[in-house]
Design a protein around this motif. Structure first.
Motif, PDB file in Angstrom:
ATOM      1  N   VAL A   1       0.839  -1.208   0.000  1.00  0.00           N
ATOM      2  CA  VAL A   1       0.000   0.000   0.000  1.00  0.00           C
ATOM      3  C   VAL A   1       0.872   1.255   0.000  1.00  0.00           C
ATOM      4  O   VAL A   1       0.620   2.216  -0.755  1.00  0.00           O
ATOM      5  CB  VAL A   1      -0.931   0.010   1.233  1.00  0.00           C
ATOM      6  CG1 VAL A   1      -1.690   1.332   1.318  1.00  0.00           C
ATOM      7  CG2 VAL A   1      -1.907  -1.151   1.162  1.00  0.00           C
ATOM      8  N   SER A   2       1.910   1.258   0.793  1.00  0.00           N
ATOM      9  CA  SER A   2       2.795   2.425   0.899  1.00  0.00           C
ATOM     10  C   SER A   2       3.549   2.675  -0.402  1.00  0.00           C
ATOM     11  O   SER A   2       3.806   3.828  -0.766  1.00  0.00           O
ATOM     12  CB  SER A   2       3.785   2.231   2.049  1.00  0.00           C
ATOM     13  OG  SER A   2       3.094   2.023   3.261  1.00  0.00           O
ATOM     14  N   SER A   3       3.908   1.613  -1.113  1.00  0.00           N
ATOM     15  CA  SER A   3       4.622   1.755  -2.383  1.00  0.00           C
ATOM     16  C   SER A   3       3.762   2.439  -3.433  1.00  0.00           C
ATOM     17  O   SER A   3       4.239   3.305  -4.173  1.00  0.00           O
ATOM     18  CB  SER A   3       5.057   0.381  -2.903  1.00  0.00           C
ATOM     19  OG  SER A   3       6.072  -0.157  -2.105  1.00  0.00           O
ATOM     20  N   VAL A   4       2.503   2.039  -3.514  1.00  0.00           N
ATOM     21  CA  VAL A   4       1.594   2.655  -4.481  1.00  0.00           C
ATOM     22  C   VAL A   4       1.452   4.151  -4.192  1.00  0.00           C
ATOM     23  O   VAL A   4       1.562   4.993  -5.099  1.00  0.00           O
ATOM     24  CB  VAL A   4       0.209   1.971  -4.451  1.00  0.00           C
ATOM     25  CG1 VAL A   4      -0.783   2.734  -5.326  1.00  0.00           C
ATOM     26  CG2 VAL A   4       0.317   0.534  -4.928  1.00  0.00           C
ATOM     27  N   LEU A   5       1.226   4.499  -2.930  1.00  0.00           N
ATOM     28  CA  LEU A   5       1.056   5.905  -2.554  1.00  0.00           C
ATOM     29  C   LEU A   5       2.287   6.736  -2.892  1.00  0.00           C
ATOM     30  O   LEU A   5       2.192   7.800  -3.514  1.00  0.00           O
ATOM     31  CB  LEU A   5       0.777   6.010  -1.049  1.00  0.00           C
ATOM     32  CG  LEU A   5      -0.572   5.495  -0.547  1.00  0.00           C
ATOM     33  CD1 LEU A   5      -0.623   5.550   0.981  1.00  0.00           C
ATOM     34  CD2 LEU A   5      -1.716   6.304  -1.132  1.00  0.00           C
ATOM     35  N   SER A   6       3.469   6.254  -2.492  1.00  0.00           N
ATOM     36  CA  SER A   6       4.695   7.033  -2.686  1.00  0.00           C
ATOM     37  C   SER A   6       5.123   7.093  -4.150  1.00  0.00           C
ATOM     38  O   SER A   6       5.602   8.130  -4.622  1.00  0.00           O
ATOM     39  CB  SER A   6       5.828   6.447  -1.830  1.00  0.00           C
ATOM     40  OG  SER A   6       6.062   5.086  -2.139  1.00  0.00           O
ATOM     41  N   THR A   7       4.937   6.011  -4.898  1.00  0.00           N
ATOM     42  CA  THR A   7       5.341   5.988  -6.305  1.00  0.00           C
ATOM     43  C   THR A   7       4.492   6.933  -7.143  1.00  0.00           C
ATOM     44  O   THR A   7       5.016   7.692  -7.976  1.00  0.00           O
ATOM     45  CB  THR A   7       5.231   4.559  -6.879  1.00  0.00           C
ATOM     46  OG1 THR A   7       6.053   3.684  -6.111  1.00  0.00           O
ATOM     47  CG2 THR A   7       5.683   4.520  -8.335  1.00  0.00           C
ATOM     48  N   VAL A   8       3.181   6.895  -6.945  1.00  0.00           N
ATOM     49  CA  VAL A   8       2.279   7.778  -7.689  1.00  0.00           C
ATOM     50  C   VAL A   8       2.579   9.238  -7.375  1.00  0.00           C
ATOM     51  O   VAL A   8       2.602  10.086  -8.267  1.00  0.00           O
ATOM     52  CB  VAL A   8       0.806   7.446  -7.358  1.00  0.00           C
ATOM     53  CG1 VAL A   8      -0.125   8.509  -7.938  1.00  0.00           C
ATOM     54  CG2 VAL A   8       0.432   6.081  -7.923  1.00  0.00           C
ATOM     55  N   ALA A   9       2.837   9.554  -6.115  1.00  0.00           N
ATOM     56  CA  ALA A   9       3.068  10.935  -5.698  1.00  0.00           C
ATOM     57  C   ALA A   9       4.333  11.529  -6.314  1.00  0.00           C
ATOM     58  O   ALA A   9       4.366  12.716  -6.670  1.00  0.00           O
ATOM     59  CB  ALA A   9       3.149  11.017  -4.175  1.00  0.00           C
ATOM     60  N   ALA A  10       5.376  10.726  -6.466  1.00  0.00           N
ATOM     61  CA  ALA A  10       6.679  11.261  -6.889  1.00  0.00           C
ATOM     62  C   ALA A  10       7.077  10.887  -8.311  1.00  0.00           C
ATOM     63  O   ALA A  10       8.201  11.193  -8.725  1.00  0.00           O
ATOM     64  CB  ALA A  10       7.760  10.801  -5.910  1.00  0.00           C
ATOM     65  N   PHE A  11       6.208  10.245  -9.088  1.00  0.00           N
ATOM     66  CA  PHE A  11       6.617   9.773 -10.406  1.00  0.00           C
ATOM     67  C   PHE A  11       7.073  10.885 -11.367  1.00  0.00           C
ATOM     68  O   PHE A  11       8.040  10.690 -12.106  1.00  0.00           O
ATOM     69  CB  PHE A  11       5.505   8.957 -11.083  1.00  0.00           C
ATOM     70  CG  PHE A  11       5.982   8.242 -12.307  1.00  0.00           C
ATOM     71  CD1 PHE A  11       6.700   7.062 -12.208  1.00  0.00           C
ATOM     72  CD2 PHE A  11       5.774   8.772 -13.578  1.00  0.00           C
ATOM     73  CE1 PHE A  11       7.186   6.419 -13.327  1.00  0.00           C
ATOM     74  CE2 PHE A  11       6.247   8.135 -14.710  1.00  0.00           C
ATOM     75  CZ  PHE A  11       6.950   6.952 -14.584  1.00  0.00           C
ATOM     76  N   PRO A  12       6.413  12.058 -11.403  1.00  0.00           N
ATOM     77  CA  PRO A  12       6.910  13.118 -12.300  1.00  0.00           C
ATOM     78  C   PRO A  12       8.362  13.489 -12.038  1.00  0.00           C
ATOM     79  O   PRO A  12       9.122  13.769 -12.980  1.00  0.00           O
ATOM     80  CB  PRO A  12       5.965  14.289 -12.005  1.00  0.00           C
ATOM     81  CG  PRO A  12       4.704  13.641 -11.566  1.00  0.00           C
ATOM     82  CD  PRO A  12       5.151  12.451 -10.758  1.00  0.00           C
ATOM     83  N   LEU A  13       8.773  13.499 -10.776  1.00  0.00           N
ATOM     84  CA  LEU A  13      10.167  13.807 -10.454  1.00  0.00           C
ATOM     85  C   LEU A  13      11.096  12.707 -10.958  1.00  0.00           C
ATOM     86  O   LEU A  13      12.213  12.981 -11.419  1.00  0.00           O
ATOM     87  CB  LEU A  13      10.340  13.981  -8.941  1.00  0.00           C
ATOM     88  CG  LEU A  13       9.704  15.230  -8.328  1.00  0.00           C
ATOM     89  CD1 LEU A  13       9.805  15.185  -6.799  1.00  0.00           C
ATOM     90  CD2 LEU A  13      10.365  16.486  -8.861  1.00  0.00           C
ATOM     91  N   ASP A  14      10.659  11.466 -10.889  1.00  0.00           N
ATOM     92  CA  ASP A  14      11.444  10.349 -11.395  1.00  0.00           C
ATOM     93  C   ASP A  14      11.617  10.465 -12.908  1.00  0.00           C
ATOM     94  O   ASP A  14      12.699  10.206 -13.448  1.00  0.00           O
ATOM     95  CB  ASP A  14      10.762   9.022 -11.056  1.00  0.00           C
ATOM     96  CG  ASP A  14      11.553   7.823 -11.545  1.00  0.00           C
ATOM     97  OD1 ASP A  14      12.620   7.539 -10.973  1.00  0.00           O
ATOM     98  OD2 ASP A  14      11.110   7.179 -12.521  1.00  0.00           O
ATOM     99  N   SER A  15      10.562  10.871 -13.602  1.00  0.00           N
ATOM    100  CA  SER A  15      10.612  11.027 -15.054  1.00  0.00           C
ATOM    101  C   SER A  15      11.606  12.114 -15.452  1.00  0.00           C
ATOM    102  O   SER A  15      12.417  11.936 -16.368  1.00  0.00           O
ATOM    103  CB  SER A  15       9.216  11.372 -15.586  1.00  0.00           C
ATOM    104  OG  SER A  15       9.220  11.465 -16.991  1.00  0.00           O
TER     105      SER A  15
END
Length: 364
Positions: A57-71
């Motif tokens: 659950v925590s992975s989904v929340l954190s990944t979605v929130a920060a994905f633009p920065l990863d891109s």
């Protein structure tokens, strides 16, 4: 069924072996439990798999929130941009808002899978290593020391966390490498296709433009075979083995120190968890960023080559400016992800631990 307890029969007239009719009734009730039975069963499995549930659950929340920065981080590593703003403006102008989220499906799935696997391995490994260190030294186990109020990190505790970290990091690389390669290729596909360079690699390079996650994976296999999904595996293994060791050691040790300075009796106080989570992400990325940049360059070059064509492995050069392009973005992303992740992870795990023990009964 696992977790069910058998009650001894109190009637001498009952057969020691259940009849076929009794078995049918038991099976029917097992397949069609009452709401109360279903609730107790859910609590049982939640406690058994609390680490996997909390990390998922925590992975989904954190990944979605920060994905633009990863891109943006990946684009700055793979191509030359003067600064963060230029990369953001160029991405928005050429690809729109969707460009920042291209390739998001793969990491939402893969990061969740990898985190669940990594944390499950880490949790089991640290208990094994803690017990081994305790036996070897004849003193308290490292985990006993860590959970003692007012304690500080020792060589034994850091060795325990580091060993568990490298174990988890090296194993999950086999899962994460194909997903991360697919994510990266989707993120930079437009840049690859619009590159000003003209060469014999163009036919391969152009096939990656505007493809989703699964089509990108099929494209990689078509050009480089199944092994192509593991392009850059050696660099990936090196990065994750070192990075995960630093990551977990820093998190556990920083959390332990912050708890002591706060004077808290809980080893997972919210403020300590949030600060330690953000800091462990920063510390690990600063140390492994040149390895990650070399991996990105190598994988990008592999994507432009057909199967059998040689690809030179770039040098890992620490303290060279070009190897740190996008570091600021990566650190902001990592701090955001890990603050959200660990805060959510520890909170969910604590809530599951506080559930009353389930009462599971078999049907006679």
């Amino acid at each position: 069924m696992p977790g069910l307890q058998d009650h001894p029969g109190g009637d001498d007239t009952r057969s020691s072996k259940p009849s076929s009719e009794d078995s049918s009734v038991t099976m029917a009730l097992a397949l069609n439990p009452t709401p109360e039975q279903a609730k107790e069963t859910a609590k049982h499995w939640a406690k058994v798999y609390r680490t996997g549930i909390a990390s998922g659950v925590s992975s989904v929340l954190s990944t979605v929130a920060a994905f633009p920065l990863d891109s943006v981080k990946t684009r700055m590593q793979a191509y030359r941009y003067k600064h963060f703003t230029e990369c953001v403006q160029h991405t928005y102008k050429t690809e729109g808002v969707k460009g920042f989220w291209r390739g998001a499906l793969a990491p939402v799935f893969s990061v969740t899978l990898v985190r669940m696997t990594s944390f499950s391995i880490y949790q089991k490994a640290k208990y094994k290593y803690s017990a081994a260190i305790g036996r070897a030294t004849g003193g308290d186990e490292p985990l006993v020391v860590v959970n003692t109020p007012g304690s500080t990190p020792t060589f034994a505790t850091m060795a325990c966390f580091g060993a568990a970290g490298v174990t988890a990091g090296s194993i999950v690389t086999f899962i994460s490498c194909p997903f991360e390669l697919t994510k990266m290729s989707a993120q930079i596909s437009t840049l690859m296709a619009k590159s000003n360079t003209s060469s014999m690699d163009d036919p391969v390079r152009l096939t990656y433009q505007q493809k989703g996650t699964f089509k990108t994976a099929k494209n990689i296999v078509a050009h480089r075979g199944f092994a192509g999904l593991y392009s850059g595996f050696g660099l990936h293994l090196l990065r994750d083995s070192i990075g995960t060791t630093i990551y977990f050691t820093t998190y556990e040790s920083t959390k332990q120190l912050l708890v002591k300075f706060q004077g808290s009796d809980s080893p997972t106080s919210p403020l300590s968890v949030a600060m330690a989570g953000g800091f462990c992400g920063l510390a690990s990325w600063v140390c492994i960023y040149p390895i990650d940049t070399a991996k990105t360059h190598y994988q990008r070059n592999c994507l432009t080559k057909a199967k059998g064509q040689p690809v030179q492995i770039p040098k890992i050069e620490f303290f060279k400016r070009q190897m740190y392009r996008g570091l600021g973005v990566s650190m902001a992303r990592s701090c955001t992800i890990n603050t959200i992740f660990f805060s959510s992870f520890e909170f969910i795990k604590k809530q599951i631990n506080q559930l009353p023990d389930p009462v599971l009964e078999s049907v006679d």
